[in-house]
Design an enzyme around this catalytic site. Structure first.
Site, short mmCIF file in Angstrom:
data_model
loop_
_atom_site.label_atom_id
_atom_site.label_comp_id
_atom_site.label_asym_id
_atom_site.label_seq_id
_atom_site.Cartn_x
_atom_site.Cartn_y
_atom_site.Cartn_z
N ASP A 299 4.94 5.33 15.00
CA ASP A 299 3.69 5.27 14.25
C ASP A 299 4.07 5.61 12.80
OD1 ASP A 299 0.87 5.31 13.72
OD2 ASP A 299 1.04 7.50 13.64
N ASP B 285 1.43 6.69 9.82
CA ASP B 285 0.63 7.75 9.19
C ASP B 285 0.68 9.03 10.04
OD1 ASP B 285 -0.36 5.97 7.15
OD2 ASP B 285 -1.72 5.11 8.61
N GLY C 171 -4.98 7.02 14.18
CA GLY C 171 -4.52 5.90 15.01
C GLY C 171 -5.50 4.77 15.17
N SER D 3 -2.30 0.49 10.63
CA SER D 3 -2.70 0.33 9.23
C SER D 3 -2.35 -1.04 8.65
CB SER D 3 -2.04 1.41 8.38
OG SER D 3 -2.32 1.17 7.02
N LYS D 4 -3.31 -1.59 7.92
CA LYS D 4 -3.06 -2.85 7.20
C LYS D 4 -2.30 -2.58 5.91
CE LYS D 4 -6.67 -5.47 9.36
NZ LYS D 4 -7.93 -6.16 9.33
N ASN D 5 -2.13 -1.31 5.58
CA ASN D 5 -1.39 -0.93 4.38
C ASN D 5 0.03 -0.45 4.71
OD1 ASN D 5 -3.59 -1.17 2.34
ND2 ASN D 5 -4.56 0.34 3.65
N ASP E 236 1.42 10.67 16.39
CA ASP E 236 0.70 11.93 16.11
C ASP E 236 -0.76 11.87 16.57
OD1 ASP E 236 -0.03 10.04 14.07
OD2 ASP E 236 -0.96 11.72 12.99
C1 BG6 Z 1 -3.72 4.46 11.16
C2 BG6 Z 1 -4.31 5.77 10.70
O1 BG6 Z 1 -2.33 4.53 11.07
O2 BG6 Z 1 -4.20 3.37 10.37
C3 BG6 Z 1 -5.83 5.67 10.68
O3 BG6 Z 1 -3.91 6.80 11.59
C4 BG6 Z 1 -6.26 4.47 9.85
O4 BG6 Z 1 -6.36 6.86 10.14
C5 BG6 Z 1 -5.61 3.21 10.39
O5 BG6 Z 1 -7.66 4.32 9.91
C6 BG6 Z 1 -5.99 1.96 9.61
O6 BG6 Z 1 -5.46 2.04 8.32
P1 BG6 Z 1 -5.80 1.08 7.11
O7 BG6 Z 1 -4.75 1.42 6.08
O8 BG6 Z 1 -5.66 -0.33 7.62
O9 BG6 Z 1 -7.18 1.40 6.69
MG MG Z 2 -0.63 8.36 13.00
#
Ligand code: BG6
Ligand code: MG
Length: 219
Positions: free
Chosen positions: A8, A10, A45, A115-117, A169
């Site tokens: 994972d 974040d 997550g 996450s998309k980031n 996590d």
């Molecule tokens: C996960 C985080 O990795 O990504 C979440 O734990 C988050 O908190 C999710 O909402 C989506 O992330 P993003 O960057 O696409 O908004």
């Molecule tokens: Mg995480």
């Protein structure tokens, strides 16, 4: 036998779990919604849209789909702004060491993030080089606790779930690993990730030596 690891992002590789919290907190304060760290832990997550739905449910607020998308975008803008400050010194202690050891020993390594980031964060950390496969919020449509993101990572590495260890996590991340038939390492408190196979309070304790010692029959 273990041949691969799925990480994972974040809260495991870097502390962006905190930056997600700050962005949601800013939006919530602006909107007059109740939001605290306890509620934030439930967002670990899960996707951006699922996250805002949890916050709205908690506050017993109903809004249109359009407004929901708009506010989720606003949170993302706040979050993305904070990503430019991330540098290669921002690995959580122990994370880069573990990735380096896995590379040295020839294990396959994938990212399995909601996450998309995620790509942007890996680039800021200069961590793209540690991964054979990068699975992120754009890779699959079903978010954790569905195992899709991890199954996708294993498949792209050419491995079966039982040949991989997932490092997570999030409570729902461990749920996802278990649902997919993966071994799991949880990072965080017992009440969040106590259902993992092996748990550490901090990433710095999750060394390859400790992981191998625990899963000794699998190495
Ligand atoms: C996960 C985080 O990795 O990504 C979440 O734990 C988050 O908190 C999710 O909402 C989506 O992330 P993003 O960057 O696409 O908004
Ligand atoms: Mg995480």
């Amino acid at each position: 036998m273990i041949k691969g690891f799925i990480f994972d992002l974040d809260g495991v590789i870097t502390d962006t779990a905190e930056q997600h919290y700050v962005a949601w907190k800013k939006l919530s304060d602006q909107m007059g919604w109740q939001f605290d760290r306890e509620l934030n832990d439930q967002l670990r997550g899960i996707s951006r849209l699922d996250s805002i739905k949890v916050i709205l449910d908690h506050n017993q607020i109903e809004i249109s789909e359009e407004e929901l998308n708009h506010l989720a975008t606003e949170k993302n803008e706040k979050y993305v702004e904070s990503l430019d400050e991330i540098t290669p010194t921002d690995f959580l202690p122990g994370a880069e060491e573990l990735l380096t050891h896995l590379r040295q020993e020839g294990f396959n390594v994938a990212l399995g993030s909601a996450s998309k980031n995620a790509k942007k964060v890996l680039e800021q950390l200069n961590a793209v080089r540690y991964f054979d496969v990068i699975g992120d919020g754009n890779s699959v449509s079903k978010s954790k606790p569905a195992p899709a993101i991890f199954l996708n990572g294993a498949e792209k590495m050419g491995l079966q779930p039982e040949e991989c260890i997932v490092i997570e996590d999030a409570e729902k991340g461990i749920d996802a690993a278990k649902a997919g038939g993966f071994y799991s390492v949880g990072i965080g408190p017992q009440d969040r990730v106590g259902h993992s196979d092996l748990r550490f309070d901090e990433m710095s304790q999750a060394t390859l030596f400790e992981i191998k010692s625990y899963f000794k029959d699998l190495f």
